[in-house]
Motif scaffolding. Structure first.
Motif, PDB file in Angstrom:
ATOM      1  N   THR A 146       0.824  -1.208   0.000  1.00 22.51           N
ATOM      2  CA  THR A 146       0.000   0.000   0.000  1.00 22.51           C
ATOM      3  C   THR A 146       0.854   1.252   0.000  1.00 22.51           C
ATOM      4  O   THR A 146       0.591   2.205  -0.751  1.00 22.51           O
ATOM      5  CB  THR A 146      -0.937  -0.002   1.218  1.00 22.51           C
ATOM      6  OG1 THR A 146      -1.763  -1.177   1.171  1.00 22.51           O
ATOM      7  CG2 THR A 146      -1.801   1.227   1.240  1.00 22.51           C
ATOM      8  N   VAL A 147       1.880   1.284   0.839  1.00 21.89           N
ATOM      9  CA  VAL A 147       2.705   2.487   0.949  1.00 21.89           C
ATOM     10  C   VAL A 147       3.509   2.716  -0.326  1.00 21.89           C
ATOM     11  O   VAL A 147       3.560   3.834  -0.856  1.00 21.89           O
ATOM     12  CB  VAL A 147       3.634   2.383   2.176  1.00 21.89           C
ATOM     13  CG1 VAL A 147       4.653   3.508   2.180  1.00 21.89           C
ATOM     14  CG2 VAL A 147       2.811   2.425   3.449  1.00 21.89           C
ATOM     15  N   VAL A 148       4.132   1.670  -0.853  1.00 18.29           N
ATOM     16  CA  VAL A 148       4.960   1.835  -2.052  1.00 18.29           C
ATOM     17  C   VAL A 148       4.105   2.241  -3.248  1.00 18.29           C
ATOM     18  O   VAL A 148       4.372   3.247  -3.930  1.00 18.29           O
ATOM     19  CB  VAL A 148       5.737   0.539  -2.348  1.00 18.29           C
ATOM     20  CG1 VAL A 148       6.461   0.641  -3.688  1.00 18.29           C
ATOM     21  CG2 VAL A 148       6.740   0.254  -1.231  1.00 18.29           C
ATOM     22  N   ALA A 149       3.053   1.465  -3.527  1.00 17.72           N
ATOM     23  CA  ALA A 149       2.203   1.789  -4.671  1.00 17.72           C
ATOM     24  C   ALA A 149       1.453   3.098  -4.463  1.00 17.72           C
ATOM     25  O   ALA A 149       1.270   3.881  -5.409  1.00 17.72           O
ATOM     26  CB  ALA A 149       1.209   0.644  -4.909  1.00 17.72           C
ATOM     27  N   GLY A 150       1.034   3.367  -3.239  1.00 21.22           N
ATOM     28  CA  GLY A 150       0.325   4.615  -2.969  1.00 21.22           C
ATOM     29  C   GLY A 150       1.193   5.834  -3.180  1.00 21.22           C
ATOM     30  O   GLY A 150       0.737   6.846  -3.738  1.00 21.22           O
ATOM     31  N   PHE A 151       2.471   5.764  -2.780  1.00 17.79           N
ATOM     32  CA  PHE A 151       3.347   6.921  -2.968  1.00 17.79           C
ATOM     33  C   PHE A 151       3.777   7.077  -4.419  1.00 17.79           C
ATOM     34  O   PHE A 151       4.004   8.199  -4.873  1.00 17.79           O
ATOM     35  CB  PHE A 151       4.563   6.809  -2.050  1.00 17.79           C
ATOM     36  CG  PHE A 151       4.404   7.566  -0.770  1.00 17.79           C
ATOM     37  CD1 PHE A 151       4.727   8.907  -0.696  1.00 17.79           C
ATOM     38  CD2 PHE A 151       3.894   6.954   0.356  1.00 17.79           C
ATOM     39  CE1 PHE A 151       4.569   9.612   0.476  1.00 17.79           C
ATOM     40  CE2 PHE A 151       3.728   7.646   1.532  1.00 17.79           C
ATOM     41  CZ  PHE A 151       4.066   8.987   1.598  1.00 17.79           C
ATOM     42  N   VAL A 152       3.890   5.972  -5.149  1.00 16.43           N
ATOM     43  CA  VAL A 152       4.192   6.100  -6.580  1.00 16.43           C
ATOM     44  C   VAL A 152       3.048   6.813  -7.293  1.00 16.43           C
ATOM     45  O   VAL A 152       3.255   7.778  -8.051  1.00 16.43           O
ATOM     46  CB  VAL A 152       4.449   4.714  -7.194  1.00 16.43           C
ATOM     47  CG1 VAL A 152       4.520   4.805  -8.713  1.00 16.43           C
ATOM     48  CG2 VAL A 152       5.745   4.124  -6.645  1.00 16.43           C
ATOM     49  N   LEU A 153       1.824   6.357  -7.053  1.00 19.45           N
ATOM     50  CA  LEU A 153       0.664   7.011  -7.660  1.00 19.45           C
ATOM     51  C   LEU A 153       0.479   8.416  -7.103  1.00 19.45           C
ATOM     52  O   LEU A 153       0.125   9.349  -7.846  1.00 19.45           O
ATOM     53  CB  LEU A 153      -0.583   6.167  -7.411  1.00 19.45           C
ATOM     54  CG  LEU A 153      -1.902   6.705  -7.974  1.00 19.45           C
ATOM     55  CD1 LEU A 153      -1.802   6.918  -9.482  1.00 19.45           C
ATOM     56  CD2 LEU A 153      -3.049   5.757  -7.638  1.00 19.45           C
ATOM     57  N   GLY A 154       0.737   8.610  -5.820  1.00 18.90           N
ATOM     58  CA  GLY A 154       0.599   9.943  -5.226  1.00 18.90           C
ATOM     59  C   GLY A 154       1.599  10.938  -5.778  1.00 18.90           C
ATOM     60  O   GLY A 154       1.279  12.119  -5.949  1.00 18.90           O
ATOM     61  N   THR A 155       2.820  10.479  -6.077  1.00 21.45           N
ATOM     62  CA  THR A 155       3.812  11.369  -6.678  1.00 21.45           C
ATOM     63  C   THR A 155       3.372  11.828  -8.065  1.00 21.45           C
ATOM     64  O   THR A 155       3.517  12.997  -8.431  1.00 21.45           O
ATOM     65  CB  THR A 155       5.177  10.668  -6.752  1.00 21.45           C
ATOM     66  OG1 THR A 155       5.569  10.250  -5.437  1.00 21.45           O
ATOM     67  CG2 THR A 155       6.236  11.586  -7.327  1.00 21.45           C
ATOM     68  N   VAL A 156       2.811  10.887  -8.842  1.00 16.57           N
ATOM     69  CA  VAL A 156       2.293  11.262 -10.165  1.00 16.57           C
ATOM     70  C   VAL A 156       1.176  12.288 -10.021  1.00 16.57           C
ATOM     71  O   VAL A 156       1.117  13.286 -10.759  1.00 16.57           O
ATOM     72  CB  VAL A 156       1.809  10.006 -10.914  1.00 16.57           C
ATOM     73  CG1 VAL A 156       1.150  10.385 -12.233  1.00 16.57           C
ATOM     74  CG2 VAL A 156       2.973   9.061 -11.157  1.00 16.57           C
ATOM     75  N   LEU A 157       0.274  12.066  -9.073  1.00 17.86           N
ATOM     76  CA  LEU A 157      -0.828  13.011  -8.866  1.00 17.86           C
ATOM     77  C   LEU A 157      -0.315  14.370  -8.397  1.00 17.86           C
ATOM     78  O   LEU A 157      -0.847  15.417  -8.794  1.00 17.86           O
ATOM     79  CB  LEU A 157      -1.810  12.436  -7.843  1.00 17.86           C
ATOM     80  CG  LEU A 157      -2.601  11.208  -8.279  1.00 17.86           C
ATOM     81  CD1 LEU A 157      -3.339  10.606  -7.095  1.00 17.86           C
ATOM     82  CD2 LEU A 157      -3.573  11.578  -9.387  1.00 17.86           C
ATOM     83  N   ALA A 158       0.731  14.382  -7.555  1.00 20.88           N
ATOM     84  CA  ALA A 158       1.284  15.652  -7.081  1.00 20.88           C
ATOM     85  C   ALA A 158       1.919  16.439  -8.211  1.00 20.88           C
ATOM     86  O   ALA A 158       1.751  17.667  -8.301  1.00 20.88           O
ATOM     87  CB  ALA A 158       2.305  15.393  -5.979  1.00 20.88           C
ATOM     88  N   VAL A 159       2.649  15.758  -9.091  1.00 23.05           N
ATOM     89  CA  VAL A 159       3.245  16.434 -10.238  1.00 23.05           C
ATOM     90  C   VAL A 159       2.157  16.962 -11.168  1.00 23.05           C
ATOM     91  O   VAL A 159       2.261  18.074 -11.714  1.00 23.05           O
ATOM     92  CB  VAL A 159       4.196  15.477 -10.983  1.00 23.05           C
ATOM     93  CG1 VAL A 159       4.723  16.115 -12.256  1.00 23.05           C
ATOM     94  CG2 VAL A 159       5.366  15.090 -10.073  1.00 23.05           C
ATOM     95  N   MET A 160       1.094  16.190 -11.355  1.00 19.48           N
ATOM     96  CA  MET A 160      -0.030  16.672 -12.162  1.00 19.48           C
ATOM     97  C   MET A 160      -0.671  17.906 -11.534  1.00 19.48           C
ATOM     98  O   MET A 160      -1.045  18.861 -12.232  1.00 19.48           O
ATOM     99  CB  MET A 160      -1.075  15.563 -12.314  1.00 19.48           C
ATOM    100  CG  MET A 160      -0.645  14.388 -13.159  1.00 19.48           C
ATOM    101  SD  MET A 160      -1.807  12.991 -13.078  1.00 19.48           S
ATOM    102  CE  MET A 160      -3.332  13.793 -13.575  1.00 19.48           C
ATOM    103  N   ARG A 161      -0.764  17.905 -10.215  1.00 16.61           N
ATOM    104  CA  ARG A 161      -1.443  19.016  -9.521  1.00 16.61           C
ATOM    105  C   ARG A 161      -0.680  20.329  -9.662  1.00 16.61           C
ATOM    106  O   ARG A 161      -1.280  21.404  -9.786  1.00 16.61           O
ATOM    107  CB  ARG A 161      -1.607  18.647  -8.038  1.00 16.61           C
ATOM    108  CG  ARG A 161      -2.337  19.681  -7.204  1.00 16.61           C
ATOM    109  CD  ARG A 161      -3.820  19.706  -7.488  1.00 16.61           C
ATOM    110  NE  ARG A 161      -4.505  20.686  -6.661  1.00 16.61           N
ATOM    111  CZ  ARG A 161      -4.924  20.465  -5.422  1.00 16.61           C
ATOM    112  NH1 ARG A 161      -4.732  19.271  -4.863  1.00 16.61           N
ATOM    113  NH2 ARG A 161      -5.547  21.393  -4.749  1.00 16.61           N
ATOM    114  N   ILE A 162       0.649  20.278  -9.633  1.00 18.07           N
ATOM    115  CA  ILE A 162       1.429  21.517  -9.697  1.00 18.07           C
ATOM    116  C   ILE A 162       1.859  21.849 -11.126  1.00 18.07           C
ATOM    117  O   ILE A 162       2.586  22.823 -11.336  1.00 18.07           O
ATOM    118  CB  ILE A 162       2.676  21.412  -8.797  1.00 18.07           C
ATOM    119  CG1 ILE A 162       3.608  20.304  -9.292  1.00 18.07           C
ATOM    120  CG2 ILE A 162       2.285  21.199  -7.350  1.00 18.07           C
ATOM    121  CD1 ILE A 162       4.887  20.178  -8.480  1.00 18.07           C
TER     122      ILE A 162
END
Length: 327
Positions: free
Chosen positions: A91-107
């Motif tokens: 959960t943590v590894v896959a969640g942070f990989v997807l979360g990093t993509v979402l963060a880059v998209m957001r900014i």
């Protein structure tokens, strides 16, 4: 009248207000600390309450500590612990990989990508985790089959969703998607904490965007990301207990199966609690040293670790010196 810069009786008195007699050493003034009786009373009351609590837990026969100790390392409990740790890591590894993509998209400056990222975070943060797990577990009721084929053309293959997504798959999907929403905000906050001047300096040196992000922005952002990420990791470890409603055999579900047979609810819940405390404590230690690693560029001298303070105090005590802690 004497000048202020010339020695005289008045200036001599100001420079040395107490002149001991010849051959007599001056007695240093004794500093008496301010007495704070309220602080001592509060400390005594707090320690008294703690002692009563510890005594109650240790002597209450309903806890049944011998029974809990016997089942603490049982095969079923350890198997459930392995499943809990596996779910947490995935959960943590896959969640942070997807979360990093979402963060880059957001900014990013792309309004479509930024809007999609904001909508994802808004939706998954607004829905309870338990509801998301139950939704994915019952996805077969909404989409009984999954068809693969040419758009607006013939269907090439059909998959039964009931057989595709089982309890474990539903738990992983629900946990990862929920984790990614929170990880995206943590990563975004860390990236925005880096001063814009750092990026401009890297651009002036001719560094490419990816190298700037990897060597300049990310190491500085990690100082803000690691504390929040460690907190979320511990929350995820405890949040995996919700998958027990899907009959995934994690630590809590293994304990539930056992006390449904022998009706020893409190001792077996105590076993699960102690394992969560042990793993959480170990993760807190790892988080402490990871934070120290990424704080190297922010502090001229890192504060001593608890082990370094203990060794320093032990050496000073062996030498007979009252040295300060961490010296």
């Amino acid at each position: 009248m004497t000048d202020d810069n010339t020695p005289g009786p008045r200036n001599a008195a100001l420079a040395d207000p107490v002149r001991p007699a010849d051959g007599v050493r001056p007695v240093p003034a004794k500093v008496v600390p301010l007495r704070r009786p309220g602080r001592w009373i509060a400390a005594v009351l707090a320690l008294g309450c703690l002692a009563l609590l510890v005594r109650s837990v240790a002597t209450n026969p309903n806890f049944d500590w011998p029974f809990a100790a016997r089942y603490f390392t049982s095969r079923a409990v350890l198997d459930g612990l392995v499943v809990t740790l596996w779910l947490t890591a995935v959960t943590v590894v896959a969640g942070f990989v997807l979360g990093t993509v979402l963060a880059v998209m957001r900014i990013s400056r792309n309004p479509v990508l930024a809007s999609l990222s904001w909508g994802y975070v808004w939706l998954f943060r607004s829905t309870p985790l338990l509801v998301q797990l139950l939704f994915w577990f019952n996805i077969g009721a909404l989409y009984p089959t999954l068809s693969l084929g040419i758009p607006f053309g013939p269907t090439l293959h059909t998959i039964d969703m009931v057989n595709l997504i089982g309890p474990t798959a539903a738990a992983v999907i629900g946990l990862v998607l929920h984790e990614a929403a929170y990880a995206a905000e943590i990563v975004r906050g860390g990236l925005l904490s880096v001063d814009q001047g750092q990026v401009e300096a890297a651009q002036a040196l001719g560094l490419r965007p990816w190298r700037t992000f990897r060597r300049i922005v990310l190491p500085q952002a990690m100082r803000s990301i690691v504390p929040a990420a460690g907190n979320m990791l511990i929350g995820t470890l405890k949040g995996t207990s919700m998958v027990s409603v899907l009959a995934v055999e994690d630590l809590l579900y293994a304990v539930q199966l056992m006390y449904n047979r022998n009706y020893r609810i409190i001792p077996l819940l105590l076993v699960a609690t102690l394992w969560y405390v042990v793993v959480t404590s170990l993760l807190s230690v790892v988080q402490y040293y990871v934070e120290r690693f990424y704080a190297r560029g922010a502090l001229r001298e890192l504060p001593p670790t608890p082990w370094q303070r203990l060794r320093s105090r032990w050496r000073l005590r062996g030498a007979g010196l009252p040295g300060r802690e961490g010296a």
